[in-house]
Enzyme design. Structure first.
Site, short mmCIF file in Angstrom:
data_model
loop_
_atom_site.label_atom_id
_atom_site.label_comp_id
_atom_site.label_asym_id
_atom_site.label_seq_id
_atom_site.Cartn_x
_atom_site.Cartn_y
_atom_site.Cartn_z
N HIS A 77 0.86 -1.20 0.00
CA HIS A 77 0.00 0.00 0.00
C HIS A 77 0.88 1.24 0.00
O HIS A 77 1.56 1.53 0.99
CB HIS A 77 -0.90 -0.02 1.24
CG HIS A 77 -1.87 1.11 1.31
ND1 HIS A 77 -2.77 1.24 2.36
CD2 HIS A 77 -2.11 2.18 0.50
CE1 HIS A 77 -3.50 2.32 2.18
NE2 HIS A 77 -3.12 2.91 1.05
N ARG A 94 0.78 4.71 0.54
CA ARG A 94 -0.10 5.73 1.09
C ARG A 94 0.34 7.12 0.62
O ARG A 94 1.51 7.35 0.30
CB ARG A 94 -0.12 5.66 2.62
CG ARG A 94 -0.70 4.36 3.16
CD ARG A 94 -0.77 4.39 4.68
NE ARG A 94 -1.80 5.32 5.12
CZ ARG A 94 -3.00 4.95 5.58
NH1 ARG A 94 -3.33 3.67 5.64
NH2 ARG A 94 -3.86 5.85 5.99
N GLU A 142 -2.09 -1.51 -3.50
CA GLU A 142 -3.17 -0.83 -2.79
C GLU A 142 -2.95 0.68 -2.88
O GLU A 142 -1.84 1.17 -2.67
CB GLU A 142 -3.21 -1.27 -1.32
CG GLU A 142 -3.68 -2.71 -1.15
CD GLU A 142 -3.87 -3.09 0.31
OE1 GLU A 142 -4.61 -4.04 0.56
OE2 GLU A 142 -3.27 -2.43 1.19
N HIS A 170 -7.79 -8.03 6.24
CA HIS A 170 -7.66 -7.05 7.31
C HIS A 170 -7.90 -7.71 8.67
O HIS A 170 -8.98 -8.22 8.95
CB HIS A 170 -8.60 -5.85 7.17
CG HIS A 170 -8.09 -4.64 7.91
ND1 HIS A 170 -7.09 -3.83 7.42
CD2 HIS A 170 -8.40 -4.13 9.13
CE1 HIS A 170 -6.83 -2.86 8.28
NE2 HIS A 170 -7.61 -3.03 9.33
#
Length: 251
Positions: free
Chosen positions: A43, A45, A73, A197
Site C-alpha cells: 500500500h 499511502r 493498494e 484485514h
C-alpha cells in the site's frame, strides 16, 4: 486452492522507524514468494508512512521476474492512479485513506464516490490492471462495485476479527454471516472475491471456509509473527489453517 497474498507494508514501517535503508520490503517479498506466497500486496499511502515509491518500483520488478502478481493498494486520487499507470502492477486495489488513521479503518464507500471510483477503475483497466475495491460486505457496496467496473472485491474482515478476538461471539457470528452473504452476492454478480484485514491464526479458518473467497491478503499479523518464528514458518502455519478450513468444508 485458496490463495495467500502477503502484505509487506510493515517491514517498511520497521525500516522507517529508524529512517534507515533496512529491513528491505523487497527482501521480505522475495522470502514470501520463495515460501509459497501467491502474490505480494503493498500500500503506497499518500503520506508515504511505510511503503515508498522506490519500493513499488522494486516490488514490481521482483514480481514480474518471479511471475507472481503485485497487488498495489492505493487511494482513489489522480496521483496514485498516475503512479499505478506507470508501474503497471498486475492488480490495483482501491482503498479508503485518511491521513489521521493508524490503519485502514473500513471499506471504500463506492456508492457515495461512484463517479470518481468508476473513472479510476476505467483508467486502470485500460492499462491492463485487474481492479479490486476494498469494501464492507454490504449489498449496496457490492452492487456499486460491479456497476463501477471492478473485477474483484476485497471484503473487509477487520470488524469480524476484532469481535472474535475480544470474545464478542454473537457480534462476530453476525458479522461472519454478513461476510458469507456478501461473498455469495459478489460471486453471483461475476466478481472475484478476496478478503483481508486483521486476520490471524485464531480468525482465519471461519473466513477461509467461505467457499466464494479466492484469496486472503494478510500482512500485519504475519510480519509480527515473523519476528519470533521467521516469515516462512509464519506463512506455513497460516497456509495449513487455510487449507484445513477448505478441507473441512469439502468434507
Amino acid at each position: 486452492m485458496l490463495r495467500l497474498g502477503v502484505n509487506i507494508d510493515h517491514v517498511a514501517t520497521i525500516r522507517n522507524a529508524r529512517g534507515s535503508s533496512y529491513p528491505e520490503p523487497v527482501r521480505a517479498a522475495e522470502l514470501a514468494l520463495a515460501a509459497g506466497a501467491d502474490g505480494i500486496t503493498a500500500h503506497l499511502r499518500e503520506d508515504r508512512r511505510h511503503i515508498s515509491d522506490a519500493d513499488i518500483a522494486l516490488l514490481t520488478d521482483l514480481c514480474l521476474k518471479r511471475g507472481k502478481p503485485l497487488n498495489f493498494e492505493m487511494a482513489v486520487t489522480d496521483e496514485m492512479v498516475g503512479i499505478a499507470l506507470q508501474a503497471r502492477p498486475h492488480a490495483a486495489c482501491l482503498v479508503p485513506e485518511r491521513r489521521e488513521e493508524v490503519t485502514t479503518e473500513g471499506g471504500l464507500d463506492v456508492v457515495k464516490g461512484f463517479d470518481k471510483i468508476a473513472a479510476a477503475t476505467a483508467r486502470l483497466r485500460t492499462a491492463g490492471a485487474r481492479v479490486s475495491l476494498f469494501i464492507e460486505a454490504d449489498p449496496a457496496q457490492i452492487q456499486a462495485s460491479a456497476d463501477a467496473g471492478a473485477q474483484v472485491v476485497e471484503l473487509h474482515t477487520g470488524a469480524y476479527c476484532d469481535a472474535a478476538r475480544e470474545g464478542h461471539a454473537d457480534r462476530a457470528a453476525a458479522i461472519l454471516e454478513r461476510l458469507k452473504t456478501g461473498a455469495e452476492l459478489a460471486a453471483s454478480l461475476g466478481l472475484e472475491v478476496h478478503a483481508g484485514h486483521g486476520i490471524d491464526y485464531a480468525t482465519v479458518k471461519p473466513i477461509a471456509a467461505i467457499p466464494q473467497i479466492a484469496e486472503l491478503n494478510i500482512g500485519h499479523f504475519l510480519i509480527g509473527e515473523a519476528i519470533f518464528v521467521g516469515l516462512p514458518q509464519a506463512m506455513q502455519r497460516m497456509r495449513v489453517l487455510m487449507d484445513a478450513a477448505r478441507l473441512e468444508v469439502a468434507a
